[in-house]
Design an enzyme around this catalytic site. Structure first.
Site, PDB file in Angstrom:
ATOM      1  N   ASP A  17       0.819  -1.211   0.000  1.00 15.07           N
ATOM      2  CA  ASP A  17       0.000   0.000   0.000  1.00 15.07           C
ATOM      3  C   ASP A  17       0.851   1.258   0.000  1.00 15.07           C
ATOM      4  O   ASP A  17       0.717   2.129  -0.866  1.00 15.07           O
ATOM      5  CB  ASP A  17      -0.935   0.012   1.214  1.00 15.07           C
ATOM      6  N   ARG A  97      -1.300   1.688  16.724  1.00 13.00           N
ATOM      7  CA  ARG A  97      -1.694   2.805  15.866  1.00 13.00           C
ATOM      8  C   ARG A  97      -1.628   4.167  16.564  1.00 13.00           C
ATOM      9  O   ARG A  97      -1.148   5.134  15.964  1.00 13.00           O
ATOM     10  CB  ARG A  97      -3.094   2.576  15.287  1.00 13.00           C
ATOM     11  N   ASP A 126      -8.165   0.779  10.950  1.00 12.33           N
ATOM     12  CA  ASP A 126      -6.958   1.580  11.126  1.00 12.33           C
ATOM     13  C   ASP A 126      -7.119   3.019  10.670  1.00 12.33           C
ATOM     14  O   ASP A 126      -6.509   3.923  11.233  1.00 12.33           O
ATOM     15  CB  ASP A 126      -5.781   0.928  10.402  1.00 12.33           C
ATOM     16  N   SER A 178      -2.773  -9.756   3.720  1.00  9.40           N
ATOM     17  CA  SER A 178      -2.434  -8.485   4.345  1.00  9.40           C
ATOM     18  C   SER A 178      -1.876  -8.812   5.722  1.00  9.40           C
ATOM     19  O   SER A 178      -2.571  -9.399   6.558  1.00  9.40           O
ATOM     20  CB  SER A 178      -3.679  -7.599   4.464  1.00  9.40           C
TER      21      SER A 178
END
Length: 418
Positions: A17, A97, A126, A178
């Site tokens: 990504d 995060r 996220d 992923s």
């Protein structure tokens, strides 16, 4: 939107990504892209990251090692709270995060940048965790989320774009999981896992040995806690990062910590993920066992309620909320007595308690014994039972009266008819 001359701080992992986002931002926004890789324990993934980001078109790369801060300020508070999302997920991605967001904001301030970009999809949690955390820390910073605006619709299309731009990638159309990796866990999503009926393949696992392939002999581990924080493993003291790594190694070789979860995402859909959290699974188990010895019943029951709320807050991206900080104050008070040792037996994915000890133990052998004792008068139980059962006794009398009145009423109705 053209951002000629503006700096954009990109949360950069070096994965598919973010690798394609660098040229995409430059192509579509005409901006300067500064890549920021926040190392929360990705391991070898960070070794070539600076070179890869520059080759992708970034003007500068920050590589911030925050592993110790991650353990001390994010993992340990969550561990002490006992927070587990939906009974299975140990929040490995969730509490990484806000720390990453915090560092992105710090870099943005340092670079005098007004924009932060991330590679989260519009379907995931996220995006919320990053953006809510950034807003909590600096509401003036603007967010760019390519997945919500570009025309790329799948990982296959991402791969095609990367090939077109000459960007080296580690995934293929055949292996398109992923993966999120940090010091605490590895998560796997996508590919054949998207169908919940598919069993995860053994080749999926990067850290944990499948339980059936773990050693045939059990391994014992002793963990020592001080005020809820693990400080020693097998009587050896470690710094916070080394401790997590040590327990990860021990748990992984014994098949501990595989969780296959269909979870409820914040954005409203269910998703399926497979997680490897060997050290975390052991630490949560050991911590809970020690708490059972030193925390009284009512406090423990209320702490379970707090743990569930804490898990929701962390999962939903509300780490920097006043409520989470307030819950920490309660948790810290409970942890004042969570000191002691827990011995565990690990065997083919199982954790079995083999002994608990603490100087603050509430367990009294003289009280609990089935043998002769001199501290408990069993006659006292009679009065306790009478008082404890009094509401039930009065309710029974009430029901007797109600039934008696019903019989009388039926008799009177019958007589009036005749």
């Amino acid at each position: 939107m053209i951002l000629e001359g503006e700096k954009v701080i990109l949360a950069y992992s070096g994965g598919l990504d973010t690798s394609i986002i660098v040229p995409w931002l430059k192509e579509n926004y005409k901006c300067e892209v500064i890549a920021a890789c926040i190392d929360v324990g990705q391991g070898s993934e960070t070794q070539m990251i600076k070179e890869k980001a520059i080759k992708s078109g970034a003007s500068k790369v920050y590589l911030e090692d925050v592993k110790e801060e991650f353990v001390v300020n994010y993992i340990y508070p969550t561990l002490k709270s006992g927070a587990i999302y939906e009974g299975k997920y140990l929040l490995g991605t969730s509490f990484a995060r806000p720390l990453i967001a915090k560092k992105l904001v710090e870099i943005a301030h340092k670079e005098n940048a007004k924009y932060i970009a991330h590679g989260c999809t519009g379907k995931g949690n996220d995006q919320v965790r990053f953006e809510v955390s950034i807003k909590a820390l600096d509401p003036t910073i603007k967010i760019i989320a390519p997945w919500r605006v570009w025309n790329i619709k799948s990982r296959e299309e991402e791969i095609e774009y990367a090939i077109k731009k000459g960007i080296p990638i580690s995934v293929s159309k055949e292996k398109i999981y992923s993966v999120d990796k940090n010091l605490w866990h590895i998560s796997h999503e996508g590919g054949d896992l998207e169908d919940p009926k598919n069993e995860p393949k053994d080749t999926l696992f990067e850290m944990v040995v499948p339980p059936e392939k773990a050693p045939d002999c059990p391994e014992y581990i002793t963990i020592e806690f001080k005020k809820g924080i693990p400080v020693k493993v097998n009587d050896k003291e470690f710094d916070p990062v080394e401790l997590i790594e040590e327990i990860n190694t021990i748990g992984a070789r014994n098949g501990i910590g595989i969780a296959d979860i269909v979870e409820n995402r914040l954005v409203g859909m269910k998703s399926r993920g497979v997680y490897e959290t060997p050290g975390g699974t052991i630490l949560y188990y050991a911590h809970k066992e020690l708490e059972s010895l030193v925390i009284d019943k009512e406090t423990a029951r209320f702490k379970d309620i707090v743990a569930q709320k804490y898990a929701d807050l962390v999962y939903n991206g509300l780490w920097f909320s006043q409520l989470r900080e307030a819950l920490d104050a309660f948790v810290e008070e409970t942890q004042s007595v969570v000191t002691g040792k827990v011995k565990l037996k690990l065997y083919k994915g199982n954790i079995i308690t083999s002994g608990i000890e603490s100087p603050y133990s509430l367990y009294n052998e003289e009280l609990a014994t089935f043998g002769k004792d001199s501290v408990y008068d069993q006659k006292d139980a009679e009065g306790f039972i009478n008082l404890f059962g009094l509401p039930l006794k009065m309710r029974a009398y009430q029901l007797l009266k109600i039934n008696k009145d019903k019989i009388i009423n039926k008799k009177e109705e019958k007589e009036s008819i005749t």
